[in-house]
Write an enzyme that holds these catalytic residues in place. Structure first.
Site, PDB file in Angstrom:
ATOM      1  N   GLY A  28     -18.025  36.054  -9.645  1.00 36.83           N
ATOM      2  CA  GLY A  28     -18.014  37.651  -9.617  1.00 36.83           C
ATOM      3  C   GLY A  28     -19.102  37.877  -9.477  1.00 36.83           C
ATOM      4  O   GLY A  28     -19.848  39.137  -9.850  1.00 36.83           O
ATOM      5  N   CYS A  29     -20.060  37.057  -8.661  1.00 36.59           N
ATOM      6  CA  CYS A  29     -21.566  37.599  -7.499  1.00 36.59           C
ATOM      7  C   CYS A  29     -20.513  38.253  -6.687  1.00 36.59           C
ATOM      8  O   CYS A  29     -22.395  38.740  -5.937  1.00 36.59           O
ATOM      9  CB  CYS A  29     -22.418  36.166  -8.227  1.00 36.59           C
ATOM     10  SG  CYS A  29     -21.956  35.844  -6.865  1.00 36.59           S
ATOM     11  N   GLY A  30     -20.474  38.658  -5.834  1.00 40.56           N
ATOM     12  CA  GLY A  30     -20.239  39.094  -4.568  1.00 40.56           C
ATOM     13  C   GLY A  30     -20.159  38.478  -3.366  1.00 40.56           C
ATOM     14  O   GLY A  30     -19.790  38.627  -2.621  1.00 40.56           O
ATOM     15  N   LEU A  31     -20.065  37.181  -3.746  1.00 37.30           N
ATOM     16  CA  LEU A  31     -20.622  36.009  -2.469  1.00 37.30           C
ATOM     17  C   LEU A  31     -18.877  35.746  -2.023  1.00 37.30           C
ATOM     18  O   LEU A  31     -17.710  35.730  -2.664  1.00 37.30           O
ATOM     19  CB  LEU A  31     -21.459  34.472  -3.107  1.00 37.30           C
ATOM     20  CG  LEU A  31     -22.792  34.674  -3.550  1.00 37.30           C
ATOM     21  CD1 LEU A  31     -22.835  33.590  -3.845  1.00 37.30           C
ATOM     22  CD2 LEU A  31     -23.590  35.004  -2.321  1.00 37.30           C
TER      23      LEU A  31
END
Length: 268
Positions: free
Chosen positions: A110-113
């Site tokens: 969920g962190c966009g990586l």
């Protein structure tokens, strides 16, 4: 230990029939705190039962342990008001430093990586591809059918996932576990295999859920050759399975299935 199921009052509404009151059996869901040498490692929500299997499987999948002998003991903390705390004695490991690169993936989703980063982190841990064991489509279909027939808690509640392992050179599920969480069900199977010396390398893992990245991760760490799930795969699950050498089968229902990666292991 908690309850596997519980019973609750329910009002049943049938828009084409009557409204009635009944007692319904539902799947239990309670927290389990897993400690390593007395220090908290993680907290998970699970269906009670096979908690020792769950803890072993989780630590194996996270790279904290590699074999049964790495764990000296697994004991519930009976001095507490709840028995939902399980302490594993693992010499040489500290719960605060046992957070491996695979465990950090829980935050990547969920962190966009990018997905590539997540797969590369697993590749750094899983250095050996699964054995080239062949499984026929008929064996995969029979195993998913067998898993469904052995889901006792699901039959009572309709609210849990199941997972089962067919070892290489076998045609039956050697281990079946159920849990409200699909990841927990897989961890319980992997842990039970570790504890009972059932070989996972080259095996067929069947799961009554969608195929997610985390389940592919657990299969790869355990040397599973074929992972078969009854529902849809995610894009990252397919990418991970392809790069980690796992044959990923999804929509395995009845006599139909889709093979997304390394289809050479399923002769057709």
């Amino acid at each position: 230990m908690g309850r596997v199921t519980s019973r609750h009052k329910v009002v049943r509404i049938d828009l084409d029939g009557d409204v009635s009151r009944a007692i319904d059996t539902v799947a239990g869901e309670e927290p389990l705190e897993i400690r390593i040498n007395g220090e908290t490692f993680t907290m998970t929500m699970r269906t009670a039962g096979a908690d020792v299997d769950l803890a072993h499987g989780l630590l194996r999948a996270e790279g904290v342990i590699a074999r049964r002998d790495d764990v000296v003991s697994a004991v519930f903390c009976s001095d507490l008001d709840t028995l939902n705390v399980l302490n594993l004695t693992v010499p040489g490991r500290d719960a605060r430093t046992a957070v491996t690169s695979t465990r950090n993936l829980a935050s990547l989703g969920g962190c966009g990586l990018c997905g590539t980063t997540a797969v590369e982190a697993i590749e750094a841990v899983v250095r050996q591809k699964p054995p080239e064991v062949l499984w026929t489509a008929e064996q995969v279909a029979a195993s998913t059918d067998e898993l469904r027939s052995r889901q006792v808690v699901f039959d009572k509640t309709g609210g849990v996932h199941g997972a089962g392992l067919v070892p290489a050179e076998s045609d039956r599920l050697a281990i079946v576990r159920e849990d409200i969480g699909r990841h927990n069900a897989v961890d319980k199977v992997i842990g039970a295999a570790l504890i009972t010396d059932v070989e996972t390398a080259g095996g067929l893992l069947v799961v009554s859920s969608r195929a997610s990245f985390e389940i592919v991760q657990k299969a790869a760490v355990s040397g599973i050759s074929v992972l078969a799930c009854v529902s849809a795969p995610s894009s990252l699950a397919i990418e991970a399975a392809d790069r980690l050498g796992v044959t990923l089968v999804a929509f395995a229902r009845g006599r139909r299935m889709n093979v997304y990666t390394h289809s050479h292991r399923i002769p057709h």
